[in-house]
Structure formats: C-alpha cells, structure tokens
Design a protein around this motif. Structure first.
Motif, PDB file in Angstrom:
ATOM      1  N   THR A 123       0.836  -1.210   0.000  1.00 58.19           N
ATOM      2  CA  THR A 123       0.000   0.000   0.000  1.00 58.19           C
ATOM      3  C   THR A 123       0.868   1.256   0.000  1.00 58.19           C
ATOM      4  OG1 THR A 123      -1.710  -1.202   1.214  1.00 58.19           O
ATOM      5  CG2 THR A 123      -1.838   1.205   1.225  1.00 58.19           C
ATOM      6  N   GLN A 124       1.956   1.216   0.777  1.00 56.53           N
ATOM      7  CA  GLN A 124       2.852   2.368   0.809  1.00 56.53           C
ATOM      8  C   GLN A 124       3.508   2.602  -0.551  1.00 56.53           C
ATOM      9  OE1 GLN A 124       5.905   2.047   3.724  1.00 56.53           O
ATOM     10  NE2 GLN A 124       6.806   4.040   3.276  1.00 56.53           N
TER      11      GLN A 124
ATOM     12  N   LEU B 263       2.279   1.767  -3.463  1.00 59.02           N
ATOM     13  CA  LEU B 263       1.266   2.324  -4.352  1.00 59.02           C
ATOM     14  C   LEU B 263       1.039   3.803  -4.055  1.00 59.02           C
ATOM     15  CD1 LEU B 263      -1.364  -0.572  -4.466  1.00 59.02           C
ATOM     16  CD2 LEU B 263      -0.039   0.303  -6.393  1.00 59.02           C
ATOM     17  N   GLY B 264       1.028   4.147  -2.761  1.00 58.00           N
ATOM     18  CA  GLY B 264       0.866   5.553  -2.406  1.00 58.00           C
ATOM     19  C   GLY B 264       2.014   6.407  -2.923  1.00 58.00           C
TER      20      GLY B 264
ATOM     21  N   ARG C 124       3.785   5.698  -5.555  1.00 61.27           N
ATOM     22  CA  ARG C 124       3.616   5.774  -7.012  1.00 61.27           C
ATOM     23  C   ARG C 124       2.555   6.815  -7.371  1.00 61.27           C
ATOM     24  NH1 ARG C 124       6.260   5.190 -11.688  1.00 61.27           N
ATOM     25  NH2 ARG C 124       4.865   4.610 -13.398  1.00 61.27           N
ATOM     26  N   VAL C 125       1.463   6.836  -6.616  1.00 58.86           N
ATOM     27  CA  VAL C 125       0.421   7.845  -6.858  1.00 58.86           C
ATOM     28  C   VAL C 125       0.994   9.247  -6.656  1.00 58.86           C
ATOM     29  CG1 VAL C 125      -1.740   8.772  -5.958  1.00 58.86           C
ATOM     30  CG2 VAL C 125      -1.506   6.320  -6.334  1.00 58.86           C
TER      31      VAL C 125
ATOM     32  N   ASP D 128      -4.025   3.753 -10.281  1.00 59.08           N
ATOM     33  CA  ASP D 128      -3.193   3.504  -9.099  1.00 59.08           C
ATOM     34  C   ASP D 128      -3.833   4.048  -7.829  1.00 59.08           C
ATOM     35  OD1 ASP D 128      -1.324   2.150 -10.494  1.00 59.08           O
ATOM     36  OD2 ASP D 128       0.104   3.798 -10.679  1.00 59.08           O
ATOM     37  N   ASP D 129      -4.570   5.122  -7.944  1.00 61.21           N
ATOM     38  CA  ASP D 129      -5.251   5.635  -6.762  1.00 61.21           C
ATOM     39  C   ASP D 129      -6.351   4.675  -6.292  1.00 61.21           C
ATOM     40  OD1 ASP D 129      -7.696   7.785  -5.798  1.00 61.21           O
ATOM     41  OD2 ASP D 129      -5.712   8.017  -4.924  1.00 61.21           O
TER      42      ASP D 129
ATOM     43  N   CYS E  19      -6.233   1.374  -6.744  1.00 64.69           N
ATOM     44  CA  CYS E  19      -5.514   0.259  -6.115  1.00 64.69           C
ATOM     45  C   CYS E  19      -5.003   0.637  -4.726  1.00 64.69           C
ATOM     46  CB  CYS E  19      -4.337  -0.167  -7.002  1.00 64.69           C
ATOM     47  SG  CYS E  19      -4.830  -0.873  -8.596  1.00 64.69           S
ATOM     48  N   HIS E  20      -4.599   1.855  -4.575  1.00 61.73           N
ATOM     49  CA  HIS E  20      -4.068   2.292  -3.281  1.00 61.73           C
ATOM     50  C   HIS E  20      -5.135   2.275  -2.198  1.00 61.73           C
ATOM     51  CE1 HIS E  20      -2.930   5.572  -0.398  1.00 61.73           C
ATOM     52  NE2 HIS E  20      -1.877   4.806  -0.334  1.00 61.73           N
ATOM     53  N   HIS E  21      -6.377   2.516  -2.565  1.00 61.67           N
ATOM     54  CA  HIS E  21      -7.447   2.585  -1.569  1.00 61.67           C
ATOM     55  C   HIS E  21      -8.181   1.260  -1.396  1.00 61.67           C
ATOM     56  CE1 HIS E  21      -6.864   6.917  -2.305  1.00 61.67           C
ATOM     57  NE2 HIS E  21      -7.277   7.048  -1.050  1.00 61.67           N
TER      58      HIS E  21
END
Length: 490
Positions: free
Chosen positions: A143-144, A146-147, A149-150, A268-269, A271-273
């Motif tokens: 998750t981090q 992905l965050g 990357r966002v 990606d946002d 996926c992050h959530h």
C-alpha cells in the motif's frame, strides 16, 4: 507478548528435581505413621492460591523416612516369610515410601504435561500473531509503494500542468508586449516637447540669476536621452512576431502525456485505496506472472522530463525575446524617468536655493530692520545712561567738597575719603566709555541702512527667477507620462 500461566514459566524450561528426602524419620513422627500421612505445619501454605509448586516446596523440607523404611524391610524379611497370611494383616503391598513416591511422580508428570501443553499454546499463539503481523506488514508495504507511485504520478502531472500553463501564458505575454512597445514609443513625444520649452523660458531670467546652472545642463541631457530611447525602441519593434509560431511545437506532446498521466493516476489511486473489506476484490490466478510493462521508473520519469525540458527550451527562447523587450521598456523608461527626475531635482534644488536665498534675504531684511530699531533704542538708552551717571558724579564730588571743610585733625584720609575719590574716578570713566559706545552705535546704524537697500534690490531679482522656475517650468513638467505609460500600459 505476555506468556500465559506465568506462575509456571520456569517449570517446563527447568524441571524441578525429585526430592530425595520427602518423609520424616520414624523416630520423629511416630504419630504420623498411624495417620498414614506426614504431618506438616501448612498454616502459611493454605493462605496461598493453589499451585503444585507450593506443596512441593513444603514437602521438600520434610525429614527422610529412610530409617523407618529400613526397619520395615527387616521386619518383613524376618517375620513375614514363614507366615504368608500375616502380610495382609500387618503390612500393605507397598510401603509408605512407595506410596509417597508414586504420588510425587504423578504430580511431576501432571506438572510436565501441563507445562508442555502451556508451552505449545503460547508458541502457537505467538506463531499466529507473528504470521498475522507479517502479512499485515507485507500488505502495508504494498500500500505504501502504491501511495508513493500515486504521489510520483501526481507530481509529474502537476509539473506538466504547470508547464502547459506557462507555455500558454508565454505566448499571450509575447503578443501583449509587442503592443506595449508600440504604445511606449508614442508616449515619448510629449516629454521631448516639454524639455525644449523649459529651455526657452529660462532665457528670461535677469541680473545675476541668468547663469548656466545645473538645471540647464540637465535639460539638454534630457533631450538627448529621449531621442536615443526612441531609436532603440524602433529597432526592437521588428523582432516581436517571429517567435509566436514556434511556441506551440511542444504543446501537443505535453497534452498527450498529461492525458496518460491522468488515466494512470486514477488506476493507481483506486488500487491504493483497496482494502480487505473493499468491494470488487477477487482471485485472479496467474496475474502475478503477467508482465505488460514497457518502461522502468527511470525511463518513465525521463520521458516526461524530456517533454518538459523541450517545452521549457522553446519557452525560454520566447521568454528571452520578451525579456529583452521588457528590459528595453524598463531601461528606456528608467532612463527617461531618471533624467526627468534629475531635471526635476535640479529644478527643485534650484527653486529651493532661490527660495532659500529669498527667504534668507527676507529674514536678513527683517533682522536688519529689527536691528535698526534696536540700534536706535540702544543709542537712546546710552544717552539716557550718560545723563543718569551725571547725578552720581555730582553727589560724589559734592561729598568730597564738603569733607574739605572739616576742622584741624578731623581732616583725616580715612576709608570714606578714599572710597569717594575712587567713586569719582569710576563714574567719570563710565561716562567716557558710554560716550564712545554712543559713537559706535551711530556708525552701526548707518551701515544697517545701507544693507537694507541692497537686500531689497536682491529680493526683487530672486522673486523673478523663482517665478520662472517654479511657476512656468515646473508647471509644465507636471504633465510628464507616468511609468506605466512609458512601459506601454494604458
């Protein structure tokens, strides 16, 4: 993690050794053998919560039954063998020592079983929690990432948006500055005409004030400065059109890259959530083996960075031309304004000098008139003082004359006589001094009258010069264009 059953934490790690002496001697506890249970003082142990270690701790302090056990074996060997039936009447099958040892063995086995079970439960609980924490940490790391990357996509997206806005603004700014240059050129005609008229009016000064002063020098410099600025503005006016077409070459690439970044940001946002409880999560077998990527983070960032750099290069060329024109407008406006201010400062200083000279002449004229009046009053006071001193002289001389009529020995040269003589000399000297001062005051009065006539003539000359510089020249220079108009703003 806190272990369960903390009262037995050291038991399974280090098993308690079997006590060798667990029963008292037969001579010390004769009554306890009849009771078939060793007697101990358990007053302290009964107040404690139940745990086997407490009992074993008390039992471990009991005296041994070795003498009793040895005696009982001797009795069995000597008496029981000839008579088998006596074994059931006098002795049991096992000795008390066996009985107590059997109980102790059971206790220890029970303790060991419980300790092993407890250790298994604690280890299992720890294993479950460790694996749970590991799984949570792995998901948190994903998750981090992905965050991050966002955030990276958002950063580059904001950079592209900023560059697009800058490019559009640059094109509009270049068009505006060309129009400003044309307007600024038109605004230079009025100051040129004002400077020439000021030179004409200052030829009407008279007398000592008709000088080639700093104001005249600065006016001539102002005329030359305005003509030079007009030539430079005409040269730069032809360079403002060529750069407008090349500014749009990189705008298309920036807009396409921005569209891709927006789509990737949305994916990606999302996926992050995503969480374990989110809707839409499912199994996709083998998806981790599919590699559809076409870039790495370095090449991905370099692609956008190259687009931005190309746009910045084109924008820099446009900005340089615009800055040149902007600098030209600012420089020419500053040069004209600086020279205008120098002329105005020279006028102000000259007017201030003339006004100060006029004021000083007026002050000196007033002081002169006042001094004439004071001098006349002084002359009158000196004359009055001379008249007043005559009475003192008369009194002193009369006293001396009267004292000459004293008889015989009374004609004494006493202190009074000496003081009267000194008084006569002092009063006479004072009168002579006042008469000399009266002559000096009359001479000073004649000088003040001559000075008064000179000041009145000079005051008229200064008034004429002040009118020309302050009223005529400075009045015209109030119409000089402001800075905004000189740089092309309406």
């Amino acid at each position: 993690m806190e272990l369960l059953g903390s009262t037995l934490t050291a038991t399974y790690a280090h098993p308690r050794p079997t006590p060798t002496n667990f029963l008292p001697a037969i001579s010390a506890v004769a009554s306890t053998y009849r009771d078939r249970f060793p007697h101990h003082n358990l007053t302290h142990s009964l107040s404690l919560p139940w745990k086997p270690s407490t009992y074993y701790k008390v039992a471990s302090n009991s005296p041994t039954l070795a003498p009793y056990c040895t005696r009982s074996q001797r009795v069995s060997e000597s008496t029981m063998l000839p008579f088998v039936s006596n074994r059931t009447t006098l002795f049991t099958r096992y000795t008390p020592d066996d009985w107590y040892r059997s109980n102790l063995t059971n206790y220890q086995e029970s303790n060991t079983s419980r300790h092993n079970s407890e250790r298994l439960r604690v280890d299992t609980t720890r294993l479950i929690q460790d694996k749970y924490q590991q799984t949570r940490k792995t998901q948190a790391d994903s998750t981090q990432n992905l965050g991050e990357r966002v955030n990276d996509i958002g950063f580059w997206k904001s950079e592209i948006l900023h560059e697009l806005d800058e490019m559009i603004g640059e094109t509009n700014a270049l068009t505006d500055i060309r129009k400003r240059l044309e307007r600024a050129l038109m605004e230079t005609e009025a100051p040129l005409q004002v400077a020439r008229e000021c030179l004409f009016h200052r030829e009407k000064r008279m007398g000592i004030d008709l000088v080639h002063d700093e104001v005249e020098t600065q006016l001539l410099t102002e005329v030359d400065t305005i003509l030079c600025c007009q030539e430079r503005m005409k040269l730069h006016l032809d360079k403002a059109i060529a750069q407008l077409a090349s500014d749009r070459a990189s705008q298309h690439e920036l807009e396409k890259d921005l569209s891709d970044k927006q789509a990737a940001y949305r994916i990606d946002d999302k996926c992050h959530h995503l969480r374990n409880t989110s809707d839409g999560v499912s199994y996709f077998r083998g998806v981790e083996k599919v590699d559809a990527t076409v870039s790495v983070p370095e090449s991905w960032a370099k692609f956008t960075d190259d687009n931005i750099l190309r746009s910045q290069s084109e924008r820099a060329a446009s900005a340089k031309l615009r800055d040149d024109i902007e600098n030209l407008l600012v420089v020419t406006a500053n040069e004209m304004w600086n020279q205008f201010n120098k002329v105005n400062l020279s006028f102000t200083n000259r007017v201030a000098e003339t006004a100060d000279a006029k004021n000083k002449i007026q002050i000196h004229l007033g002081k002169t008139l006042q001094e004439i009046f004071q001098t006349e009053m002084t002359i009158e006071s000196i004359r009055k003082a001379i008249r007043d001193k005559s009475a003192f002289l008369k009194v002193a001389q009369t006293r001396l004359d009267e004292r000459t009529r004293r008889p015989n020995i009374e004609l004494c040269r006493d202190m009074a006589q000496l003081r009267l003589v000194n008084e006569v000399y002092e009063v006479d000297d004072t009168i002579q001094t006042l008469q000399q001062r009266l002559k000096d005051a009359e001479d000073t009065l004649q000088s003040l009258v001559h000075t008064k006539a000179t000041l009145e003539h000079d005051l008229a000359v200064k008034a004429n010069s002040l009118y020309i510089d302050q009223e005529k020249c400075m009045g015209m220079r109030k119409s000089f264009p402001n800075t905004l108009r000189l740089v092309g703003f309406c």
